[in-house]
Design a protein around this motif. Structure first.
Motif, PDB file in Angstrom:
ATOM      1  N   ASN A   1       0.821  -1.214   0.000  1.00 35.45           N
ATOM      2  CA  ASN A   1       0.000   0.000   0.000  1.00 35.45           C
ATOM      3  C   ASN A   1       0.852   1.261   0.000  1.00 35.45           C
ATOM      4  O   ASN A   1       0.564   2.214  -0.718  1.00 35.45           O
ATOM      5  CB  ASN A   1      -0.947   0.005   1.198  1.00 35.45           C
ATOM      6  CG  ASN A   1      -1.890  -1.174   1.180  1.00 35.45           C
ATOM      7  OD1 ASN A   1      -2.580  -1.422   0.212  1.00 35.45           O
ATOM      8  ND2 ASN A   1      -1.880  -1.957   2.251  1.00 35.45           N
ATOM      9  N   CYS A   2       1.897   1.283   0.829  1.00 37.99           N
ATOM     10  CA  CYS A   2       2.736   2.476   0.935  1.00 37.99           C
ATOM     11  C   CYS A   2       4.165   2.233   0.434  1.00 37.99           C
ATOM     12  O   CYS A   2       4.995   3.121   0.503  1.00 37.99           O
ATOM     13  CB  CYS A   2       2.746   3.005   2.364  1.00 37.99           C
ATOM     14  SG  CYS A   2       3.521   1.912   3.576  1.00 37.99           S
ATOM     15  N   TYR A   3       4.426   1.016  -0.048  1.00 42.43           N
ATOM     16  CA  TYR A   3       5.731   0.660  -0.621  1.00 42.43           C
ATOM     17  C   TYR A   3       6.875   0.868   0.360  1.00 42.43           C
ATOM     18  O   TYR A   3       7.934   1.365   0.003  1.00 42.43           O
ATOM     19  CB  TYR A   3       5.984   1.442  -1.923  1.00 42.43           C
ATOM     20  CG  TYR A   3       4.941   1.187  -2.968  1.00 42.43           C
ATOM     21  CD1 TYR A   3       4.903  -0.020  -3.659  1.00 42.43           C
ATOM     22  CD2 TYR A   3       3.963   2.139  -3.237  1.00 42.43           C
ATOM     23  CE1 TYR A   3       3.927  -0.268  -4.608  1.00 42.43           C
ATOM     24  CE2 TYR A   3       2.980   1.908  -4.183  1.00 42.43           C
ATOM     25  CZ  TYR A   3       2.976   0.696  -4.869  1.00 42.43           C
ATOM     26  OH  TYR A   3       2.007   0.456  -5.797  1.00 42.43           O
ATOM     27  N   ASN A   4       6.661   0.464   1.601  1.00 41.98           N
ATOM     28  CA  ASN A   4       7.685   0.579   2.631  1.00 41.98           C
ATOM     29  C   ASN A   4       7.885  -0.756   3.320  1.00 41.98           C
ATOM     30  O   ASN A   4       6.972  -1.579   3.393  1.00 41.98           O
ATOM     31  CB  ASN A   4       7.274   1.608   3.695  1.00 41.98           C
ATOM     32  CG  ASN A   4       7.482   3.022   3.249  1.00 41.98           C
ATOM     33  OD1 ASN A   4       8.598   3.412   2.954  1.00 41.98           O
ATOM     34  ND2 ASN A   4       6.414   3.803   3.196  1.00 41.98           N
ATOM     35  N   TYR A   5       9.099  -0.928   3.818  1.00 40.86           N
ATOM     36  CA  TYR A   5       9.382  -2.042   4.727  1.00 40.86           C
ATOM     37  C   TYR A   5       9.291  -1.460   6.131  1.00 40.86           C
ATOM     38  O   TYR A   5      10.171  -0.740   6.579  1.00 40.86           O
ATOM     39  CB  TYR A   5      10.779  -2.611   4.493  1.00 40.86           C
ATOM     40  CG  TYR A   5      10.884  -3.434   3.234  1.00 40.86           C
ATOM     41  CD1 TYR A   5      10.550  -4.781   3.256  1.00 40.86           C
ATOM     42  CD2 TYR A   5      11.296  -2.877   2.038  1.00 40.86           C
ATOM     43  CE1 TYR A   5      10.629  -5.554   2.108  1.00 40.86           C
ATOM     44  CE2 TYR A   5      11.379  -3.642   0.880  1.00 40.86           C
ATOM     45  CZ  TYR A   5      11.055  -4.977   0.922  1.00 40.86           C
ATOM     46  OH  TYR A   5      11.124  -5.739  -0.211  1.00 40.86           O
ATOM     47  N   LYS A   6       8.188  -1.688   6.793  1.00 40.15           N
ATOM     48  CA  LYS A   6       7.957  -1.118   8.113  1.00 40.15           C
ATOM     49  C   LYS A   6       7.515  -2.211   9.081  1.00 40.15           C
ATOM     50  O   LYS A   6       7.224  -3.333   8.691  1.00 40.15           O
ATOM     51  CB  LYS A   6       6.864  -0.032   8.053  1.00 40.15           C
ATOM     52  CG  LYS A   6       7.226   1.165   7.216  1.00 40.15           C
ATOM     53  CD  LYS A   6       8.306   1.990   7.888  1.00 40.15           C
ATOM     54  CE  LYS A   6       8.651   3.201   7.045  1.00 40.15           C
ATOM     55  NZ  LYS A   6       9.694   3.994   7.585  1.00 40.15           N
TER      56      LYS A   6
ATOM     57  N   CYS B   1       1.268   3.179   7.220  1.00 44.39           N
ATOM     58  CA  CYS B   1       0.086   3.746   6.552  1.00 44.39           C
ATOM     59  C   CYS B   1      -1.233   3.316   7.191  1.00 44.39           C
ATOM     60  O   CYS B   1      -2.270   3.885   6.893  1.00 44.39           O
ATOM     61  CB  CYS B   1       0.084   3.389   5.060  1.00 44.39           C
ATOM     62  SG  CYS B   1      -0.216   1.641   4.706  1.00 44.39           S
ATOM     63  N   GLY B   2      -1.195   2.293   8.056  1.00 46.42           N
ATOM     64  CA  GLY B   2      -2.396   1.856   8.754  1.00 46.42           C
ATOM     65  C   GLY B   2      -3.301   0.919   7.964  1.00 46.42           C
ATOM     66  O   GLY B   2      -4.347   0.513   8.458  1.00 46.42           O
ATOM     67  N   GLU B   3      -2.908   0.539   6.750  1.00 44.51           N
ATOM     68  CA  GLU B   3      -3.736  -0.328   5.914  1.00 44.51           C
ATOM     69  C   GLU B   3      -3.515  -1.805   6.247  1.00 44.51           C
ATOM     70  O   GLU B   3      -2.440  -2.202   6.715  1.00 44.51           O
ATOM     71  CB  GLU B   3      -3.420  -0.095   4.436  1.00 44.51           C
ATOM     72  CG  GLU B   3      -3.815   1.273   3.939  1.00 44.51           C
ATOM     73  CD  GLU B   3      -5.315   1.489   3.922  1.00 44.51           C
ATOM     74  OE1 GLU B   3      -6.053   0.566   3.556  1.00 44.51           O
ATOM     75  OE2 GLU B   3      -5.749   2.596   4.289  1.00 44.51           O
ATOM     76  N   LYS B   4      -4.540  -2.611   5.968  1.00 47.11           N
ATOM     77  CA  LYS B   4      -4.410  -4.059   6.104  1.00 47.11           C
ATOM     78  C   LYS B   4      -3.407  -4.562   5.090  1.00 47.11           C
ATOM     79  O   LYS B   4      -3.360  -4.088   3.958  1.00 47.11           O
ATOM     80  CB  LYS B   4      -5.745  -4.756   5.832  1.00 47.11           C
ATOM     81  CG  LYS B   4      -6.768  -4.584   6.905  1.00 47.11           C
ATOM     82  CD  LYS B   4      -8.014  -5.388   6.561  1.00 47.11           C
ATOM     83  CE  LYS B   4      -9.079  -5.203   7.596  1.00 47.11           C
ATOM     84  NZ  LYS B   4     -10.284  -5.996   7.295  1.00 47.11           N
TER      85      LYS B   4
END
Length: 67
Positions: free
Chosen positions: A5-10, A40-43
């Motif tokens: 969704n946000c293209y991050n490794y978090k 981003c808080g997305e599933k």
């Protein structure tokens, strides 16, 4: 884990939520483990937990419809 969704490794958060999964045409309510991105808080789909969620729903279905 990568968030599409946000293209991050978090880091990710696991939450227990009520979910309805359709098993053989019947809606089965279960408590599922859902993965959320802390950025981003997305599933976010997580194969391991989604497999467990499906198995739990099928187990409930089988207990309602014993052979």
């Amino acid at each position: 884990m990568f968030c599409p969704n946000c293209y991050n490794y978090k880091d990710f958060e696991l939450r227990q939520e009520t979910e309805t999964i359709v098993v053989r045409g019947e809606p089965i309510e279960t408590i599922s483990t859902i993965t959320y991105c802390n950025h981003c808080g997305e599933k976010v789909w997580n194969d391991e937990y989604e497999d467990d969620n499906l198995l739990r729903a099928y187990s409930i279905y089988e207990s309602l419809h014993p052979h």
